[in-house]
Design a protein around this motif. Structure first.
Motif, PDB file in Angstrom:
ATOM      1  N   GLU A 111       0.825  -1.199   0.000  1.00  0.00           N
ATOM      2  CA  GLU A 111       0.000   0.000   0.000  1.00  0.00           C
ATOM      3  C   GLU A 111       0.865   1.256   0.000  1.00  0.00           C
ATOM      4  N   ALA A 114       2.358   1.769  -3.484  1.00  0.00           N
ATOM      5  CA  ALA A 114       1.338   2.235  -4.428  1.00  0.00           C
ATOM      6  C   ALA A 114       0.999   3.698  -4.175  1.00  0.00           C
ATOM      7  N   SER A 120      -1.093   5.569  -6.793  1.00  0.00           N
ATOM      8  CA  SER A 120      -2.326   4.844  -7.073  1.00  0.00           C
ATOM      9  C   SER A 120      -3.138   4.682  -5.795  1.00  0.00           C
ATOM     10  N   ALA A 121      -4.433   4.489  -5.968  1.00  0.00           N
ATOM     11  CA  ALA A 121      -5.331   4.352  -4.833  1.00  0.00           C
ATOM     12  C   ALA A 121      -6.368   3.293  -5.146  1.00  0.00           C
ATOM     13  N   THR A 122      -7.008   2.808  -4.107  1.00  0.00           N
ATOM     14  CA  THR A 122      -8.082   1.835  -4.256  1.00  0.00           C
ATOM     15  C   THR A 122      -9.301   2.348  -3.502  1.00  0.00           C
ATOM     16  N   SER A 145     -11.934   8.006 -11.439  1.00  0.00           N
ATOM     17  CA  SER A 145     -12.287   7.105 -10.338  1.00  0.00           C
ATOM     18  C   SER A 145     -13.736   6.655 -10.495  1.00  0.00           C
ATOM     19  N   LYS A 182     -12.428  -2.355  -0.899  1.00  0.00           N
ATOM     20  CA  LYS A 182     -11.480  -3.117  -1.708  1.00  0.00           C
ATOM     21  C   LYS A 182     -12.026  -3.229  -3.123  1.00  0.00           C
ATOM     22  N   VAL A 183     -11.146  -3.591  -4.033  1.00  0.00           N
ATOM     23  CA  VAL A 183     -11.555  -3.731  -5.434  1.00  0.00           C
ATOM     24  C   VAL A 183     -12.754  -4.688  -5.516  1.00  0.00           C
ATOM     25  N   SER A 208      -9.121   0.138  -8.446  1.00  0.00           N
ATOM     26  CA  SER A 208      -7.819   0.798  -8.361  1.00  0.00           C
ATOM     27  C   SER A 208      -7.745   1.860  -9.453  1.00  0.00           C
ATOM     28  N   SER A 210      -5.429   5.761 -10.667  1.00  0.00           N
ATOM     29  CA  SER A 210      -4.311   6.666 -10.422  1.00  0.00           C
ATOM     30  C   SER A 210      -4.849   8.007  -9.955  1.00  0.00           C
ATOM     31  N   SER A 475      -8.166   4.294   0.165  1.00  0.00           N
ATOM     32  CA  SER A 475      -6.908   3.585   0.350  1.00  0.00           C
ATOM     33  C   SER A 475      -6.978   2.930   1.708  1.00  0.00           C
TER      34      SER A 475
END
Length: 479
Positions: A111, A114, A120-122, A145, A182-183, A208, A210, A475
């Motif tokens: 994490e 990323a 990057s982020a989730t 997003s 989460k994804v 996920s 950017s 995140s």
């Protein structure tokens, strides 16, 4: 993981040391990776060294040697602790003394990489704030997003999350759904659209994406003058090139004033903060008597076991992170400004505050508009061990005048509430309008109001606490 130990101050960070085969910079103990507020080390891990017992010993040793407030940490031994390493770390640092340390945190090394390295982020890509009526407003939506694709925009008022009405305090379930998905996780939102008052329902699927650290850089005409504006949200590695490009464009346009909007900037690499300081001040940051020709941006003061790590970090006229990667010193552009406007809030933290404090240390006039900053004159080193990235407060930053006592935050010169009825960068948006008014009159606008907007409950508090780049975000911080 590899055996080369790197020191990269992040969050109040700078490239301090690079060494292989040792702790470097007074390091010692079993420190593995360290990137983030000031350092980074990494080493290989094996099954034997990653047993729970070994990890607990690592945490105890790390806190005893590297933590700025190690003398105040509980004396709980690794052998007597029954929990997990991440909890042990928090129980020795931020949980143990929240009045002194609101910032130390732990996430996974993946994490951290990323977030800080690739940007990057989730999650769903949304960040919120409370308005003066305590309604939950969309403050930022990351381009590309799930929230952006779902049609949400700044100013929209969220009224329900997964069918549960939004009140003055979000529930844990609402917090997790909105920010920490989460994804593949889905969250249903009901909101009132800012533009026309329509009631909308939408289901978003976490993914996920950017994040964009600098989504807007523009020029605002003011008579014969040109005023530069930048919406700058995080000092992550991708921001280095974007900042240099934006400042270069503004310099070519001949801007005479600059407004840096960091109201939502939670921090990042001190290296990039030093670069931004130089790009604003330019020749004003030069010092003919200094070995490298530049004045102090931040002097980093560590605990009494780590005095050999104390470091005089100067304004930086070239890309530090870029040269670290390529070995080439790439010169940065500069505006040579004697004055700069910075838009601030309680989410303006760490590296953002370092820019304000560092510039004031060399007598650049920094006029802050908005609200008091978060109050983090401290930095940390990411220290990785067995898949976890530990961020313990490790040093305090002082400017060239020796000032760094702003734990209560840096007060705004003009107190102005966030304005969710306008997009960032719109010259009618309250904070930006106040900066433009001050520029033309030398005074705060008479319509300034008390800064009533507060961060959105415990989620936003956690974001400021963790001093991670603010992205809204999902995140997986502090799960």
């Amino acid at each position: 993981m590899h055996a080369c130990i790197r020191y990269l101050p992040l969050i109040l960070a700078t490239l301090v040391l690079t060494a292989c085969g040792g702790g470097g910079g007074g390091g010692g103990g079993s420190s593995t990776t360290t990137t983030a507020t000031a350092t980074s080390s990494s080493s290989s891990s094996t099954a034997s060294t990653c047993s729970n017992t070994e990890q607990l010993n690592f945490v105890r040793n790390h806190v005893d040697n590297d933590y700025l407030f190690y003398k105040d940490a509980p004396q709980t031994t690794a052998a007597s602790y029954a929990g997990q390493p991440a909890d042990f770390f928090l129980d020795l640092t931020s949980r143990a003394q929240p009045a002194k340390d609101r910032f130390s945190f732990v996430i996974t090394a993946a994490e951290a990489a990323a977030m800080f390295q690739s940007g990057s982020a989730t999650g769903v890509g949304i960040d919120t704030r409370r308005d003066s009526a305590q309604s939950l407003r969309v403050a930022l939506v990351q381009p590309g997003s799930p929230a952006a694709l779902g049609g949400l925009k700044r100013g929209d008022r969220i009224t329900a999350i997964n069918g549960s009405s939004v009140s003055s305090n979000l529930s844990s379930a609402q917090i997790n759904a909105l920010y920490y998905g989460k994804v593949g996780d889905k969250v249903s939102l009901a909101y009132v659209r800012q533009s026309d008052g329509a009631s909308i329902s939408v289901t978003l699927t976490a993914a996920s994406f950017s994040s964009d650290p600098l989504p807007l850089a523009s020029i605002l005409p003011a008579g014969s003058a040109q005023i530069g504006y930048m919406a700058f949200h995080e000092f992550t590695k991708p921001s280095e090139n974007k900042l240099a490009s934006a400042i270069s464009d503004l310099a070519k346009a001949g801007v005479s004033d600059l407004v840096v909007d960091m109201r939502y900037n939670g921090g990042g690499y001190l290296a990039i903060a030093g670069e931004l300081g130089y790009m604003i001040a330019g020749s004003l940051s030069r010092d003919a008597n200094a070995a490298d020709g530049y004045k102090t941006f931040q002097y980093l003061v560590h605990n009494d076991k780590r005095t050999s790590r104390n470091y005089d970090f100067h304004f930086t006229p070239y890309k530090l992170l870029g040269s670290y990667d390529t070995g080439l010193n790439v010169a940065l552009p500069s505006l040579n400004l004697k004055r700069v406007y910075v838009l601030t809030s309680s989410s303006t933290c760490s590296a953002s505050e370092a820019v304000i404090n560092g510039l004031r240390g060399i007598d650049v006039e920094v006029i802050t508009i908005g609200g008091k900053t978060c109050g983090k004159p401290y930095g940390m080193y990411e220290t990785d061990n067995c898949g976890n990235a530990y961020f313990a407060l490790a040093f305090k930053g002082l400017n060239a005048k020796g000032f760094g006592d702003y734990e209560a935050g840096l007060a705004a010169n003009c107190t102005v509430a966030d304005d969710f009825s306008h997009e960032l960068g719109n010259s009618s948006e309250a904070m930006l309008a106040a900066a433009l008014t001050h520029r033309s009159t030398g005074s705060c606008p008479t319509t300034s109001v008390a800064f009533a907007l507060q961060s959105s409950g415990s989620v936003s508090d956690a974001i400021v606490q963790d001093d991670v780049p603010l992205r809204g975000l999902g995140s997986s911080i502090m799960r």
